[in-house]
Scaffold this motif. Structure first.
Motif, PDB file in Angstrom:
ATOM      1  N   PRO A 194     -42.547  43.176  94.581  1.00 51.97           N
ATOM      2  CA  PRO A 194     -42.413  41.817  95.114  1.00 51.97           C
ATOM      3  C   PRO A 194     -43.059  41.711  96.489  1.00 51.97           C
ATOM      4  CG  PRO A 194     -40.376  43.026  95.414  1.00 51.97           C
ATOM      5  CD  PRO A 194     -41.290  43.923  94.627  1.00 51.97           C
ATOM      6  N   SER A 195     -43.269  40.491  96.944  1.00 49.10           N
ATOM      7  CA  SER A 195     -43.842  40.246  98.271  1.00 49.10           C
ATOM      8  C   SER A 195     -42.763  39.658  99.172  1.00 49.10           C
ATOM      9  CB  SER A 195     -45.029  39.270  98.173  1.00 49.10           C
ATOM     10  OG  SER A 195     -46.043  39.809  97.362  1.00 49.10           O
ATOM     11  N   PHE A 196     -42.659  40.172 100.384  1.00 46.50           N
ATOM     12  CA  PHE A 196     -41.647  39.712 101.322  1.00 46.50           C
ATOM     13  C   PHE A 196     -42.278  39.322 102.654  1.00 46.50           C
ATOM     14  CE2 PHE A 196     -39.238  42.967  98.777  1.00 46.50           C
ATOM     15  CZ  PHE A 196     -38.487  42.043  98.064  1.00 46.50           C
ATOM     16  N   GLU A 197     -41.693  38.346 103.311  1.00 44.47           N
ATOM     17  CA  GLU A 197     -42.073  37.950 104.659  1.00 44.47           C
ATOM     18  C   GLU A 197     -40.796  37.947 105.491  1.00 44.47           C
ATOM     19  OE1 GLU A 197     -43.703  37.448 107.906  1.00 44.47           O
ATOM     20  OE2 GLU A 197     -45.062  37.445 106.175  1.00 44.47           O
ATOM     21  N   PRO A 198     -40.563  38.962 106.314  1.00 39.89           N
ATOM     22  CA  PRO A 198     -39.293  39.097 107.034  1.00 39.89           C
ATOM     23  C   PRO A 198     -38.975  37.953 107.996  1.00 39.89           C
ATOM     24  CG  PRO A 198     -40.470  41.173 107.014  1.00 39.89           C
ATOM     25  CD  PRO A 198     -41.422  40.143 106.493  1.00 39.89           C
ATOM     26  N   GLY A 199     -40.008  37.331 108.597  1.00 37.80           N
ATOM     27  CA  GLY A 199     -39.746  36.240 109.538  1.00 37.80           C
ATOM     28  C   GLY A 199     -39.173  36.753 110.849  1.00 37.80           C
ATOM     29  N   GLU A 200     -38.508  35.865 111.591  1.00 34.58           N
ATOM     30  CA  GLU A 200     -37.943  36.235 112.883  1.00 34.58           C
ATOM     31  C   GLU A 200     -36.578  35.584 113.061  1.00 34.58           C
ATOM     32  OE1 GLU A 200     -39.913  32.744 115.711  1.00 34.58           O
ATOM     33  OE2 GLU A 200     -40.673  34.795 115.850  1.00 34.58           O
ATOM     34  N   THR A 201     -35.844  36.097 114.026  1.00 35.78           N
ATOM     35  CA  THR A 201     -34.523  35.565 114.341  1.00 35.78           C
ATOM     36  C   THR A 201     -34.511  35.079 115.785  1.00 35.78           C
ATOM     37  OG1 THR A 201     -33.324  36.955 112.769  1.00 35.78           O
ATOM     38  CG2 THR A 201     -32.077  36.156 114.650  1.00 35.78           C
ATOM     39  N   THR A 202     -33.884  33.941 116.016  1.00 28.93           N
ATOM     40  CA  THR A 202     -33.722  33.395 117.359  1.00 28.93           C
ATOM     41  C   THR A 202     -32.269  33.573 117.791  1.00 28.93           C
ATOM     42  OG1 THR A 202     -35.454  31.737 117.016  1.00 28.93           O
ATOM     43  CG2 THR A 202     -33.893  31.326 118.800  1.00 28.93           C
ATOM     44  N   LEU A 203     -32.080  34.247 118.909  1.00 27.45           N
ATOM     45  CA  LEU A 203     -30.745  34.432 119.472  1.00 27.45           C
ATOM     46  C   LEU A 203     -30.570  33.452 120.621  1.00 27.45           C
ATOM     47  CD1 LEU A 203     -30.532  38.331 119.624  1.00 27.45           C
ATOM     48  CD2 LEU A 203     -29.844  36.813 117.780  1.00 27.45           C
ATOM     49  N   ALA A 248     -38.987  39.503 115.868  1.00 28.13           N
ATOM     50  CA  ALA A 248     -39.265  39.685 114.436  1.00 28.13           C
ATOM     51  C   ALA A 248     -38.127  40.463 113.786  1.00 28.13           C
ATOM     52  CB  ALA A 248     -40.587  40.430 114.254  1.00 28.13           C
ATOM     53  N   ASN A 249     -37.706  40.032 112.615  1.00 29.07           N
ATOM     54  CA  ASN A 249     -36.644  40.733 111.900  1.00 29.07           C
ATOM     55  C   ASN A 249     -37.078  42.152 111.562  1.00 29.07           C
ATOM     56  OD1 ASN A 249     -34.821  38.556 111.846  1.00 29.07           O
ATOM     57  ND2 ASN A 249     -35.884  37.655 110.093  1.00 29.07           N
ATOM     58  N   ASP A 250     -36.157  43.080 111.735  1.00 27.98           N
ATOM     59  CA  ASP A 250     -36.490  44.483 111.489  1.00 27.98           C
ATOM     60  C   ASP A 250     -35.480  45.170 110.569  1.00 27.98           C
ATOM     61  OD1 ASP A 250     -34.357  44.508 113.214  1.00 27.98           O
ATOM     62  OD2 ASP A 250     -35.161  46.048 114.552  1.00 27.98           O
ATOM     63  N   THR A 309     -31.653  48.533 105.224  1.00 34.67           N
ATOM     64  CA  THR A 309     -32.732  49.416 105.638  1.00 34.67           C
ATOM     65  C   THR A 309     -33.589  48.759 106.709  1.00 34.67           C
ATOM     66  OG1 THR A 309     -34.670  50.675 104.884  1.00 34.67           O
ATOM     67  CG2 THR A 309     -34.262  48.556 103.824  1.00 34.67           C
ATOM     68  N   THR A 310     -34.171  49.591 107.551  1.00 34.33           N
ATOM     69  CA  THR A 310     -35.138  49.120 108.540  1.00 34.33           C
ATOM     70  C   THR A 310     -36.558  49.516 108.142  1.00 34.33           C
ATOM     71  OG1 THR A 310     -34.778  51.145 109.848  1.00 34.33           O
ATOM     72  CG2 THR A 310     -33.476  49.203 110.446  1.00 34.33           C
ATOM     73  N   ASN A 311     -36.687  50.140 106.985  1.00 34.61           N
ATOM     74  CA  ASN A 311     -38.008  50.532 106.479  1.00 34.61           C
ATOM     75  C   ASN A 311     -38.604  49.349 105.718  1.00 34.61           C
ATOM     76  OD1 ASN A 311     -40.282  51.864 105.576  1.00 34.61           O
ATOM     77  ND2 ASN A 311     -39.197  53.019 103.981  1.00 34.61           N
ATOM     78  N   LEU A 312     -39.042  48.340 106.454  1.00 32.89           N
ATOM     79  CA  LEU A 312     -39.574  47.139 105.801  1.00 32.89           C
ATOM     80  C   LEU A 312     -40.939  47.377 105.173  1.00 32.89           C
ATOM     81  CD1 LEU A 312     -38.519  44.311 108.295  1.00 32.89           C
ATOM     82  CD2 LEU A 312     -37.227  45.426 106.466  1.00 32.89           C
ATOM     83  N   GLY A 313     -41.674  48.337 105.704  1.00 34.16           N
ATOM     84  CA  GLY A 313     -42.984  48.640 105.134  1.00 34.16           C
ATOM     85  C   GLY A 313     -42.879  49.148 103.705  1.00 34.16           C
ATOM     86  N   GLY A 314     -41.863  49.939 103.429  1.00 38.22           N
ATOM     87  CA  GLY A 314     -41.693  50.477 102.082  1.00 38.22           C
ATOM     88  C   GLY A 314     -40.761  49.656 101.220  1.00 38.22           C
ATOM     89  N   LEU A 315     -40.333  48.498 101.716  1.00 39.53           N
ATOM     90  CA  LEU A 315     -39.353  47.685 100.996  1.00 39.53           C
ATOM     91  C   LEU A 315     -39.840  47.222  99.624  1.00 39.53           C
ATOM     92  CD1 LEU A 315     -36.523  46.466 101.203  1.00 39.53           C
ATOM     93  CD2 LEU A 315     -37.567  44.434 102.220  1.00 39.53           C
ATOM     94  N   PRO A 316     -41.054  46.682  99.488  1.00 40.96           N
ATOM     95  CA  PRO A 316     -41.502  46.245  98.154  1.00 40.96           C
ATOM     96  C   PRO A 316     -41.451  47.358  97.117  1.00 40.96           C
ATOM     97  CG  PRO A 316     -42.948  45.369  99.847  1.00 40.96           C
ATOM     98  CD  PRO A 316     -42.059  46.362 100.529  1.00 40.96           C
ATOM     99  N   LYS A 317     -41.873  48.541  97.497  1.00 38.07           N
ATOM    100  CA  LYS A 317     -41.875  49.682  96.563  1.00 38.07           C
ATOM    101  C   LYS A 317     -40.441  50.068  96.198  1.00 38.07           C
ATOM    102  CE  LYS A 317     -43.768  54.381  96.085  1.00 38.07           C
ATOM    103  NZ  LYS A 317     -42.493  55.115  95.919  1.00 38.07           N
TER     104      LYS A 317
END
Length: 246
Positions: A226-235, A39-41, A123-131
């Motif tokens: 806003p609403s965000f969905e970080p998704g995931e990355t495949t390496l 998951a993207n962080d 930033t890695t603070n995705l929880g507070g990203l919308p705010k």
């Protein structure tokens, strides 16, 4: 056992031995593939502001003030984020060019100036990203936002990706040995080339260049989050191994 059957059995054994012996010293090139998902962080954002005015100094002054305000807001909302300014520009604005009565083109003088500046934030603070974004949008315009993996996560996953790819190499070697009528232990790994495929780097999302034109960022009393969905990355990783059979 009758003589004909005995001859047939002996012939089969000899043929099998000859088949096995014919692969002795064979060099086999084996491609392997591995991948891991996570998951993207981390979020990378580009904010910006642009002003236009007949007075270049006035436009630049408003841009500088809003960038300062925006930086203060972003730092206050997310103190752990990495923030940097970039892409400051100043362009003249010309009127529409029309030919004169004699058909010549007039020399145009600028009628105004367009000034802008960008701010990149990671930033890695995705929880507070919308705010955080909503707060920044009170002064700045959000031009771009992309999700990806933090360097620490990428390093951790790189170890897993190498292990997964190497395991796939061993599995393929075992399959090839079985197909050749040999034992996996007869295969001696000669070379492992982790760059053989040219596809060994992480194709993570990279923020593109900010557009030249942007809507002016105006002060707002309130901006909905806003609403965000970080998704995931495949390496992914590919390697090529060279195996020689005893």
């Amino acid at each position: 056992m009758s003589l004909p059957k005995l001859i047939i059995a002996a012939t089969f054994v000899l043929a099998s031995q000859a088949y096995a012996q014919s692969t002795s010293g064979t060099l086999v090139v084996v491609p392997a593939f591995g991948e891991v998902k996570h998951a993207n962080d981390q979020a990378t954002m580009t904010f910006g502001v642009e002003e236009q005015d007949k007075d270049k100094a006035a436009a630049a002054s408003r841009v500088n003030q809003k960038i300062k305000q925006g930086l203060e807001i972003l730092r206050r909302e997310d103190p752990q984020a990495t923030i940097k300014t970039q892409g400051y520009y100043t362009y003249p604005v010309y009127p529409e060019r029309r030919p004169l009565a004699d058909g010549t083109m007039p020399k145009l003088l600028p009628t105004g100036w367009r000034v802008g500046n960008y701010v990149e934030m990671k930033t890695t603070n995705l929880g507070g990203l919308p705010k955080t974004v909503a707060a920044g949008q009170k002064v700045l315009a959000l031009n771009n936002l992309q999700f990806g993996l933090s360097p620490a996560t990428t390093k951790k996953l790189d170890d897993q990706r190498i292990a997964a790819t190497y395991q796939n190499l061993n599995e393929r070697i075992a399959s090839i040995a079985a197909a050749m009528g040999r034992k996996p232990g007869d295969a001696v790994l000669d070379t492992v080339d982790f760059e053989g495929s040219g596809n060994y780097v992480n194709r993570v999302e990279v923020a593109g260049s900010a557009p030249q034109m942007m809507a002016r960022a105006k002060m707002a009393e309130d901006v909905a989050e806003p609403s965000f969905e970080p998704g995931e990355t495949t390496l992914q990783m590919r390697l090529v191994g060279k195996v020689k059979f005893k």
